[in-house]
Write a protein that holds these residues in place. Sequence first.
Motif, PDB file in Angstrom:
ATOM      1  N   GLU A 176       0.837  -1.193   0.000  1.00 47.92           N
ATOM      2  CA  GLU A 176       0.000   0.000   0.000  1.00 47.92           C
ATOM      3  C   GLU A 176       0.876   1.248   0.000  1.00 47.92           C
ATOM      4  O   GLU A 176       2.017   1.229   0.464  1.00 47.92           O
ATOM      5  CB  GLU A 176      -0.931   0.032   1.219  1.00 47.92           C
ATOM      6  CG  GLU A 176      -0.238   0.317   2.555  1.00 47.92           C
ATOM      7  CD  GLU A 176       0.526  -0.877   3.108  1.00 47.92           C
ATOM      8  OE1 GLU A 176       1.238  -0.689   4.109  1.00 47.92           O
ATOM      9  OE2 GLU A 176       0.395  -1.977   2.539  1.00 47.92           O
ATOM     10  N   ASN A 177       0.326   2.336  -0.542  1.00 47.77           N
ATOM     11  CA  ASN A 177       1.020   3.615  -0.525  1.00 47.77           C
ATOM     12  C   ASN A 177       0.780   4.341   0.794  1.00 47.77           C
ATOM     13  O   ASN A 177      -0.205   4.087   1.490  1.00 47.77           O
ATOM     14  CB  ASN A 177       0.565   4.506  -1.679  1.00 47.77           C
ATOM     15  CG  ASN A 177       1.067   4.005  -3.022  1.00 47.77           C
ATOM     16  OD1 ASN A 177       2.011   3.207  -3.092  1.00 47.77           O
ATOM     17  ND2 ASN A 177       0.457   4.464  -4.089  1.00 47.77           N
ATOM     18  N   ALA A 178       1.689   5.252   1.116  1.00 46.61           N
ATOM     19  CA  ALA A 178       1.518   6.064   2.314  1.00 46.61           C
ATOM     20  C   ALA A 178       0.306   6.974   2.144  1.00 46.61           C
ATOM     21  O   ALA A 178       0.007   7.438   1.036  1.00 46.61           O
ATOM     22  CB  ALA A 178       2.773   6.895   2.572  1.00 46.61           C
ATOM     23  N   ILE A 179      -0.394   7.233   3.245  1.00 43.72           N
ATOM     24  CA  ILE A 179      -1.569   8.100   3.200  1.00 43.72           C
ATOM     25  C   ILE A 179      -1.166   9.496   2.747  1.00 43.72           C
ATOM     26  O   ILE A 179      -0.261  10.113   3.303  1.00 43.72           O
ATOM     27  CB  ILE A 179      -2.240   8.164   4.592  1.00 43.72           C
ATOM     28  CG1 ILE A 179      -2.731   6.767   5.006  1.00 43.72           C
ATOM     29  CG2 ILE A 179      -3.401   9.159   4.588  1.00 43.72           C
ATOM     30  CD1 ILE A 179      -3.303   6.726   6.399  1.00 43.72           C
ATOM     31  N   GLY A 180      -1.830   9.992   1.706  1.00 49.62           N
ATOM     32  CA  GLY A 180      -1.546  11.317   1.191  1.00 49.62           C
ATOM     33  C   GLY A 180      -0.389  11.384   0.222  1.00 49.62           C
ATOM     34  O   GLY A 180      -0.092  12.460  -0.307  1.00 49.62           O
TER      35      GLY A 180
ATOM     36  N   ASP B 287       1.632   9.330  -3.174  1.00 47.56           N
ATOM     37  CA  ASP B 287       1.558   8.287  -4.192  1.00 47.56           C
ATOM     38  C   ASP B 287       2.865   7.511  -4.206  1.00 47.56           C
ATOM     39  O   ASP B 287       3.487   7.321  -5.256  1.00 47.56           O
ATOM     40  CB  ASP B 287       1.273   8.914  -5.555  1.00 47.56           C
ATOM     41  CG  ASP B 287       0.995   7.856  -6.627  1.00 47.56           C
ATOM     42  OD1 ASP B 287       0.546   6.750  -6.248  1.00 47.56           O
ATOM     43  OD2 ASP B 287       1.240   8.142  -7.813  1.00 47.56           O
TER      44      ASP B 287
ATOM     45  N   TYR C 167       6.040   2.464   0.927  1.00 47.68           N
ATOM     46  CA  TYR C 167       7.150   2.423   1.868  1.00 47.68           C
ATOM     47  C   TYR C 167       8.190   1.417   1.381  1.00 47.68           C
ATOM     48  O   TYR C 167       7.877   0.494   0.643  1.00 47.68           O
ATOM     49  CB  TYR C 167       6.659   1.994   3.257  1.00 47.68           C
ATOM     50  CG  TYR C 167       5.744   2.978   3.927  1.00 47.68           C
ATOM     51  CD1 TYR C 167       6.251   4.081   4.600  1.00 47.68           C
ATOM     52  CD2 TYR C 167       4.358   2.790   3.896  1.00 47.68           C
ATOM     53  CE1 TYR C 167       5.406   4.990   5.227  1.00 47.68           C
ATOM     54  CE2 TYR C 167       3.508   3.692   4.521  1.00 47.68           C
ATOM     55  CZ  TYR C 167       4.036   4.788   5.176  1.00 47.68           C
ATOM     56  OH  TYR C 167       3.193   5.678   5.791  1.00 47.68           O
TER      57      TYR C 167
END
Length: 284
Positions: free
Chosen positions: A79-83, A85, A88
């Motif tokens: 998944e991408n970091a919140i906010g 694109d 991690y």
Amino acid sequence: MIKRVFAIVFVSAQSLFLHVVPGCADFFRIPTAQRADLHAPGHQPTAHPIVKGELSETLRKAPKPHNAMVLVGSGPSAENAIGLDRPYNEAVILSSSGEELFRQRKLNPFNMNWKRMEDCQLSRAAGHEKQFHMEDCATGNELVICDIHGLGRVVVLICEDLEQQTPGGDVCLQALPDWILTPVLDIALDFGRWEHRRAIEISRKTLSRVVISCSASLQVRMRGKERLADAGEIHTGLCLDGQSNLRIKQITVGGPASGQYTVVEWKADAWTEHRIVPKKPEAK
């Protein structure tokens, strides 16, 4: 864009197994392994498409040593970091039975020199070919310390996190881990390079065992080759035992006679005393 090359590291208190050519051997039968993708110079290095759930299931069914752990990664998170694109840069640590123990996200992204990117035939952003390129990942905000039965206290410092004093160096001085595990994407683990010097610097203060595992892909690219077998010998592993007077073992792979994996028995008393540069043989 810079992404990590996927590696798998199996560690037990007795031995290490380093596996550097994907798809050529069943590394699930051995307690320690390293896997690195090698790509032709015209392609970008990317994470190996092994699903963590499938790996966990395989480990549950496979023969396994007691008191062992599995470091999966590091590579882009699912998944991408919140906010942002951006994924991690993440490593997952499993027990030898496939249960997830913890995850560690990289805390310090690497800023790569454009000349090194050119030497390794990595693509650069249009219009910025002669500028440094920051690693394309979100940064974590937590350093995990995990006590594992039979192995002791474990810390994972991903690549640049080993080099930086904050937070990894400071935490190691306080927590005194038994094991420091570091997956790296670099040209090679040669004596005198930053990984070697930094491992000695930390281990002499903490008495930790340090295991550094490096992909061979960048060195293969620098030598203008497409296969590890054609690139000659490359140093892809470094083991340092702070509990045995800082004795060190350098792992070398590659060349036409190279096997698919290297077995390293953890008997530090038989290893070389640490030096910043290798000792030259005496003239006969």
